[in-house]
Design a protein around this motif. Structure first.
Motif, PDB file in Angstrom:
ATOM      1  N   ALA A  71       0.834  -1.203   0.000  1.00  0.00           N
ATOM      2  CA  ALA A  71       0.000   0.000   0.000  1.00  0.00           C
ATOM      3  C   ALA A  71       0.866   1.250   0.000  1.00  0.00           C
ATOM      4  O   ALA A  71       2.068   1.202   0.241  1.00  0.00           O
ATOM      5  CB  ALA A  71      -0.898   0.001   1.220  1.00  0.00           C
ATOM      6  N   ILE A 106      -8.458   8.440   3.768  1.00  0.00           N
ATOM      7  CA  ILE A 106      -9.252   7.437   3.053  1.00  0.00           C
ATOM      8  C   ILE A 106     -10.579   8.054   2.656  1.00  0.00           C
ATOM      9  O   ILE A 106     -11.183   8.797   3.441  1.00  0.00           O
ATOM     10  CB  ILE A 106      -9.586   6.207   3.940  1.00  0.00           C
ATOM     11  N   LEU A 154       2.061   7.765  23.952  1.00  0.00           N
ATOM     12  CA  LEU A 154       3.162   7.238  23.132  1.00  0.00           C
ATOM     13  C   LEU A 154       4.050   8.363  22.618  1.00  0.00           C
ATOM     14  O   LEU A 154       5.273   8.238  22.588  1.00  0.00           O
ATOM     15  CB  LEU A 154       2.604   6.484  21.916  1.00  0.00           C
ATOM     16  N   LEU A 159      10.721   5.856  22.066  1.00  0.00           N
ATOM     17  CA  LEU A 159      10.121   4.543  21.860  1.00  0.00           C
ATOM     18  C   LEU A 159      11.235   3.523  21.632  1.00  0.00           C
ATOM     19  O   LEU A 159      11.846   3.483  20.563  1.00  0.00           O
ATOM     20  CB  LEU A 159       9.139   4.583  20.689  1.00  0.00           C
ATOM     21  N   CYS A 179       3.173   6.400  31.046  1.00  0.00           N
ATOM     22  CA  CYS A 179       3.415   4.948  31.185  1.00  0.00           C
ATOM     23  C   CYS A 179       2.189   4.255  31.773  1.00  0.00           C
ATOM     24  O   CYS A 179       1.767   3.201  31.292  1.00  0.00           O
ATOM     25  CB  CYS A 179       4.615   4.688  32.096  1.00  0.00           C
ATOM     26  N   LEU A 182      -0.418   3.857  29.207  1.00  0.00           N
ATOM     27  CA  LEU A 182      -0.159   2.767  28.255  1.00  0.00           C
ATOM     28  C   LEU A 182      -0.416   1.408  28.903  1.00  0.00           C
ATOM     29  O   LEU A 182      -0.967   0.502  28.267  1.00  0.00           O
ATOM     30  CB  LEU A 182       1.272   2.853  27.726  1.00  0.00           C
ATOM     31  N   LEU A 186      -2.792  -1.317  27.145  1.00  0.00           N
ATOM     32  CA  LEU A 186      -2.179  -2.487  26.502  1.00  0.00           C
ATOM     33  C   LEU A 186      -3.138  -3.683  26.364  1.00  0.00           C
ATOM     34  O   LEU A 186      -3.165  -4.334  25.322  1.00  0.00           O
ATOM     35  CB  LEU A 186      -0.902  -2.912  27.251  1.00  0.00           C
ATOM     36  N   ASN A 226      -2.807   0.193  18.997  1.00  0.00           N
ATOM     37  CA  ASN A 226      -2.611   0.399  17.560  1.00  0.00           C
ATOM     38  C   ASN A 226      -3.678   1.336  16.985  1.00  0.00           C
ATOM     39  O   ASN A 226      -3.382   2.197  16.149  1.00  0.00           O
ATOM     40  CB  ASN A 226      -2.632  -0.947  16.825  1.00  0.00           C
ATOM     41  N   MET A 229      -2.797   4.829  17.779  1.00  0.00           N
ATOM     42  CA  MET A 229      -1.742   5.336  16.880  1.00  0.00           C
ATOM     43  C   MET A 229      -2.334   5.744  15.535  1.00  0.00           C
ATOM     44  O   MET A 229      -2.133   6.850  15.053  1.00  0.00           O
ATOM     45  CB  MET A 229      -0.712   4.223  16.602  1.00  0.00           C
ATOM     46  N   VAL A 230      -3.081   4.829  14.917  1.00  0.00           N
ATOM     47  CA  VAL A 230      -3.548   5.063  13.546  1.00  0.00           C
ATOM     48  C   VAL A 230      -4.578   6.198  13.516  1.00  0.00           C
ATOM     49  O   VAL A 230      -4.496   7.101  12.677  1.00  0.00           O
ATOM     50  CB  VAL A 230      -4.139   3.758  12.967  1.00  0.00           C
ATOM     51  N   ILE A 353     -11.682   2.959  -0.005  1.00  0.00           N
ATOM     52  CA  ILE A 353     -12.141   1.643   0.458  1.00  0.00           C
ATOM     53  C   ILE A 353     -13.545   1.478  -0.096  1.00  0.00           C
ATOM     54  O   ILE A 353     -14.379   2.376   0.056  1.00  0.00           O
ATOM     55  CB  ILE A 353     -12.215   1.596   2.004  1.00  0.00           C
ATOM     56  N   VAL A 370      -8.058   0.749  -2.662  1.00  0.00           N
ATOM     57  CA  VAL A 370      -7.500   1.383  -3.873  1.00  0.00           C
ATOM     58  C   VAL A 370      -6.511   2.479  -3.471  1.00  0.00           C
ATOM     59  O   VAL A 370      -6.834   3.343  -2.655  1.00  0.00           O
ATOM     60  CB  VAL A 370      -8.615   2.043  -4.730  1.00  0.00           C
ATOM     61  N   TYR A 455      -0.395 -11.312   5.048  1.00  0.00           N
ATOM     62  CA  TYR A 455      -0.171  -9.896   5.356  1.00  0.00           C
ATOM     63  C   TYR A 455       0.419  -9.769   6.770  1.00  0.00           C
ATOM     64  O   TYR A 455       1.041  -8.772   7.095  1.00  0.00           O
ATOM     65  CB  TYR A 455      -1.515  -9.177   5.233  1.00  0.00           C
ATOM     66  N   PRO A 488       4.541  -4.165  17.699  1.00  0.00           N
ATOM     67  CA  PRO A 488       3.083  -4.136  17.855  1.00  0.00           C
ATOM     68  C   PRO A 488       2.311  -4.642  16.625  1.00  0.00           C
ATOM     69  O   PRO A 488       1.118  -4.396  16.523  1.00  0.00           O
ATOM     70  CB  PRO A 488       2.812  -2.643  18.059  1.00  0.00           C
ATOM     71  N   GLN A 490       1.372  -5.321  12.342  1.00  0.00           N
ATOM     72  CA  GLN A 490       1.476  -4.833  10.952  1.00  0.00           C
ATOM     73  C   GLN A 490       1.547  -3.311  10.846  1.00  0.00           C
ATOM     74  O   GLN A 490       1.016  -2.604  11.684  1.00  0.00           O
ATOM     75  CB  GLN A 490       0.252  -5.275  10.126  1.00  0.00           C
ATOM     76  N   PHE A 497       8.898   0.626  14.628  1.00  0.00           N
ATOM     77  CA  PHE A 497       9.022   0.561  16.103  1.00  0.00           C
ATOM     78  C   PHE A 497       9.715  -0.733  16.494  1.00  0.00           C
ATOM     79  O   PHE A 497      10.643  -0.739  17.312  1.00  0.00           O
ATOM     80  CB  PHE A 497       7.644   0.639  16.789  1.00  0.00           C
TER      81      PHE A 497
HETATM   82  C1  LIG Z   1       7.265   1.324  32.909  1.00  0.00           C
HETATM   83  C2  LIG Z   1       5.892   0.900  32.886  1.00  0.00           C
HETATM   84  C3  LIG Z   1       5.220   0.703  34.201  1.00  0.00           C
HETATM   85  C4  LIG Z   1       5.143   0.681  31.784  1.00  0.00           C
HETATM   86  C5  LIG Z   1       5.593   0.842  30.413  1.00  0.00           C
HETATM   87  C6  LIG Z   1       4.491   0.810  29.444  1.00  0.00           C
HETATM   88  C7  LIG Z   1       4.978   1.274  28.157  1.00  0.00           C
HETATM   89  C8  LIG Z   1       6.120   2.203  28.127  1.00  0.00           C
HETATM   90  C9  LIG Z   1       4.377   0.789  27.056  1.00  0.00           C
HETATM   91  C10 LIG Z   1       4.803   1.194  25.734  1.00  0.00           C
HETATM   92  C11 LIG Z   1       4.163   0.762  24.646  1.00  0.00           C
HETATM   93  C12 LIG Z   1       4.610   1.128  23.338  1.00  0.00           C
HETATM   94  C13 LIG Z   1       5.860   1.913  23.164  1.00  0.00           C
HETATM   95  C14 LIG Z   1       3.840   0.771  22.281  1.00  0.00           C
HETATM   96  C15 LIG Z   1       4.148   1.143  20.903  1.00  0.00           C
HETATM   97  C16 LIG Z   1       3.211   0.978  19.951  1.00  0.00           C
HETATM   98  C17 LIG Z   1       3.357   1.406  18.573  1.00  0.00           C
HETATM   99  C18 LIG Z   1       4.535   2.153  18.128  1.00  0.00           C
HETATM  100  C19 LIG Z   1       2.344   1.078  17.720  1.00  0.00           C
HETATM  101  C20 LIG Z   1       2.329   1.405  16.313  1.00  0.00           C
HETATM  102  C21 LIG Z   1       1.287   1.048  15.608  1.00  0.00           C
HETATM  103  C22 LIG Z   1       1.168   1.392  14.222  1.00  0.00           C
HETATM  104  C23 LIG Z   1       0.245   0.802  13.426  1.00  0.00           C
HETATM  105  C24 LIG Z   1      -0.597  -0.258  13.929  1.00  0.00           C
HETATM  106  C25 LIG Z   1       0.149   1.204  12.032  1.00  0.00           C
HETATM  107  C26 LIG Z   1      -0.528   0.480  11.152  1.00  0.00           C
HETATM  108  C27 LIG Z   1      -0.746   0.902   9.802  1.00  0.00           C
HETATM  109  C28 LIG Z   1      -1.118   0.063   8.825  1.00  0.00           C
HETATM  110  C29 LIG Z   1      -1.187  -1.383   9.038  1.00  0.00           C
HETATM  111  C30 LIG Z   1      -1.452   0.591   7.562  1.00  0.00           C
HETATM  112  C31 LIG Z   1      -1.913  -0.182   6.581  1.00  0.00           C
HETATM  113  C32 LIG Z   1      -2.439   0.436   5.461  1.00  0.00           C
HETATM  114  C33 LIG Z   1      -3.078  -0.193   4.516  1.00  0.00           C
HETATM  115  C34 LIG Z   1      -3.184  -1.643   4.387  1.00  0.00           C
HETATM  116  C35 LIG Z   1      -3.636   0.695   3.537  1.00  0.00           C
HETATM  117  C36 LIG Z   1      -4.875   0.269   2.951  1.00  0.00           C
HETATM  118  C37 LIG Z   1      -5.767   1.285   2.597  1.00  0.00           C
HETATM  119  C38 LIG Z   1      -6.085   1.753   1.367  1.00  0.00           C
HETATM  120  C39 LIG Z   1      -5.317   1.593   0.164  1.00  0.00           C
HETATM  121  C40 LIG Z   1      -7.303   2.498   1.254  1.00  0.00           C
END
Ligand SMILES: CC(C)=CCC/C(C)=C/C=C/C(C)=C/C=C/C(C)=C/C=C/C=C(C)/C=C/C=C(C)/C=C/C=C(\C)CCC=C(C)C
Ligand SMILES: NC(=O)c1ccc[n+]([C@@H]2O[C@H](COP(=O)([O-])OP(=O)(O)OC[C@H]3O[C@@H](n4cnc5c(N)ncnc54)[C@H](O)[C@@H]3O)[C@@H](O)[C@H]2O)c1
Length: 512
Positions: A71, A106, A154, A159, A179, A182, A186, A226, A229-230, A353, A370, A455, A488, A490, A497
């Protein structure tokens, strides 16, 4: 007699010098590990079975088009915070890449004419979603705002390896609240958090596809870390396309690796990890050559590492346990298309999508992805043409055991079905085709060396967030894994990371 290179490389002064680490594979996970180690002064050799680096983030050229293998939606190229791991990985070896910002992550084309664009601007995205689900205005904001809480934790800290107690102690004293945040997230999955705030069944399906399109599982199986993050970084660092194509990331990392004294060999397929007294000490190539190093790092999938490169019958119990929890995700059927530019209406977004029936989201050929990278970088196609990379989940089993003719016919039929569905969004697509190459799960297996062309790993059942994903050390002393089979999971930024973490752990183990 095969030639044996007993970890002996010539140093600049002519003395023989032992390799600190061998990295099997030059995917982004492997290259980030290698460059990080080289930047710390380690002597590193990367062995890549293919002709160019990058693995899933590689490229190929045909008739004036430069196609991305995978991608083109790239996270991690932001210019602030700590989660911009691709920017940081390049900087660490004194190289950089020009990137082009994408204004919309997207454009979703969903059942019952639900059309939603995820704008880079967070408020604009929320407003567009709220217009479609006004009764859920509070829930929408609460869910996505909670994703920001994960991201902010994060994005506050360095990291590095979560297997390194001194680092953990340091970040805990520097950022105790982040911390603890997180630690709380987790074990959580995105679906459970969404259900705290949202009840509308269609909106919950939308959250499912928001997760599915990168995690290949619905929200209730997608780790909240995750999702945080995204769903936040797309509005913070943003989605940015590397000028010259995704393949440039790996090429630049290789340039940096070599400048830092590391080495990469292509057409170097590792067939065996050599162990002595249960410890990984080297690798054997298909040519019979052997290389030895203090540490061995596999960027191949865990299935390839523990079933092909090491004897399957000696699989450590921890790996067997992991295989009970995680399975291979489907692979993809990929259509690499060159099309006349006037097929795309003005204002078309780069990523789409397409799904016509919610019940089919997870089925083979259900969801269509796409990417049109030439909308951001026209230099990838001949003037007057665009690239459409169209892909949809497909299982390796469905492409097994057929003659060459049957295989070609099946590819053509499948491509026809996908193009017909896309005609509704891009009328004239079929007539405007200039070039088409179809890849199947068999192509993914063959060119990327990934077991069944997968994948990456997905949970077999609902698990506690990210807690089940292994870090970089393995049960075999001296052997580490990196890439999407490790914490973490894909995603290029995710495997970056994993590369930072792996190199950190290996460097500490080497006393660097
Ligand atoms: C000391 C104490 C008490 C405690 C400690 C705790 C801690 C420090 C913890 C930590 C943790 C960490 C550092 C974690 C990390 C994580 C990370 C960096 C994550 C990242 C993630 C990222 C991601 C999931 C991304 C993803 C993306 C993707 C898979 C993309 C794909 C795309 C595609 C397939 C495209 C499609 C669509 C169209 C073409 C529409
Ligand atoms: N598959 C896709 O369609 C696709 C698309 C986009 C992004 N991605 C992302 O790419 C990421 C994968 O990155 P990664 O770093 O984990 O792995 P990768 O699969 O990209 O790279 C692994 C590399 O190891 C090499 N290799 C495998 N076995 C080898 C052997 N025995 N000897 C020598 N070389 C060998 C492969 O040729 C490949 O270059 C995933 O996170 C995924 O999300 C995948």
């Amino acid at each position: 007699m095969p030639s044996v290179k007993k970890s002996l490389n010539l140093a600049a002064n002519g003395n023989l010098m032992e390799l600190d680490a061998i990295v099997i594979g030059s995917g982004i996970g492997g290259l980030v590990t290698a460059t990080q180690l080289a930047a710390k002064g380690a002597k590193v050799l990367v062995l890549e079975r293919y002709l160019i680096p990058g693995g899933s983030a590689g490229y190929f050229e045909r008739e004036g088009y430069r196609f991305d293998v995978g991608a083109s939606m790239i996270f991690g190229f932001g210019n602030k915070g700590t989660t911009n791991l691709l920017t940081r990985a390049l900087q660490a070896v004194n190289v950089s890449l020009e990137t082009i910002p994408d204004a919309v992550q997207i454009h979703y084309h969903l059942p019952e004419d639900l059309n939603i664009r995820v704008h880079r601007d967070y408020e604009k995205f929320l407003q567009e979603l709220i217009e479609n689900f006004p009764q859920e205005r509070h829930g929408i904001r609460q869910f996505y705002d909670e994703c920001w809480q994960v991201f902010n934790c994060l994005n506050a800290m360095d990291l590095l390896s979560l297997e390194e107690p001194r680092y953990l102690t340091r970040v805990f004293f520097e950022h105790p609240m982040a911390c603890l945040g997180l630690v709380k997230y987790l074990p959580m999955n995105a679906g459970d958090v969404a259900r705290k705030y949202i009840t509308d069944p269609t909106l919950l399906k939308f959250i499912d596809i928001e997760c599915y399109c990168w995690s290949v599982v619905p929200a209730e199986m997608t780790p909240m870390i995750n999702a945080g993050m995204v769903f936040s970084d797309r509005h913070y660092g943003g989605i940015n396309y590397p000028k010259g194509g995704v393949g440039q990331i790996a090429l630049k990392l290789v340039e940096g690796l070599e400048q830092a004294g590391g080495e990469i060999k292509y057409k170097a397929r590792v067939t065996k990890i050599i162990t002595e007294d249960g410890r990984a000490v080297g690798v054997k190539l298909a040519t019979g050559e052997e290389y030895r190093a203090k540490r061995i790092i596999s960027n191949a999938t865990r299935w390839d590492t523990f079933e092909q490169l090491l004897p399957a019958e000696e699989m450590p119990p921890t790996e067997k346990k992991w295989q009970q929890r995680y399975q291979k995700s489907p692979s993809f059927l990929s259509l690499h298309l060159g099309v006349e530019a006037d097929v795309l209406p003005l204002g078309t977004e780069c990523h789409h999508i397409v799904l016509e029936d919610w019940q089919k989201m997870e089925l083979p050929e259900g969801t269509i992805f796409v990417s049109i990278p030439t909308l951001l970088d026209p230099s990838l196609a001949p003037e007057g043409y665009h690239i459409l990379h169209v892909f949809t989940p497909s299982w390796f089993e469905d492409w097994r055991g057929m003659s060459e003719n049957e295989y070609e016919e099946k590819k053509e039929e499948a491509a026809g079905r996908i193009i017909e569905r896309l005609e509704k969004i891009f009328p004239g697509l079929d007539a405007g085709l200039d070039y088409m190459e179809v890849g199947t799960p068999r192509s993914h297996r063959r060119f990327l060396g990934r077991d069944d062309g997968t994948y990456g790993p997905i949970p077999k059942r609902k698990l506690a967030g990210l807690l089940g994903m292994p870090f970089n050390r393995t049960a075999v002393p001296g052997l580490y894994c990196v890439g999407d089979s490790t914490f973490p999971g894909q995603g290029l930024n995710a495997v970056a990371f994993s590369g930072f973490a792996c190199a950190h752990r290996v460097a500490v183990d080497l006393g660097l």
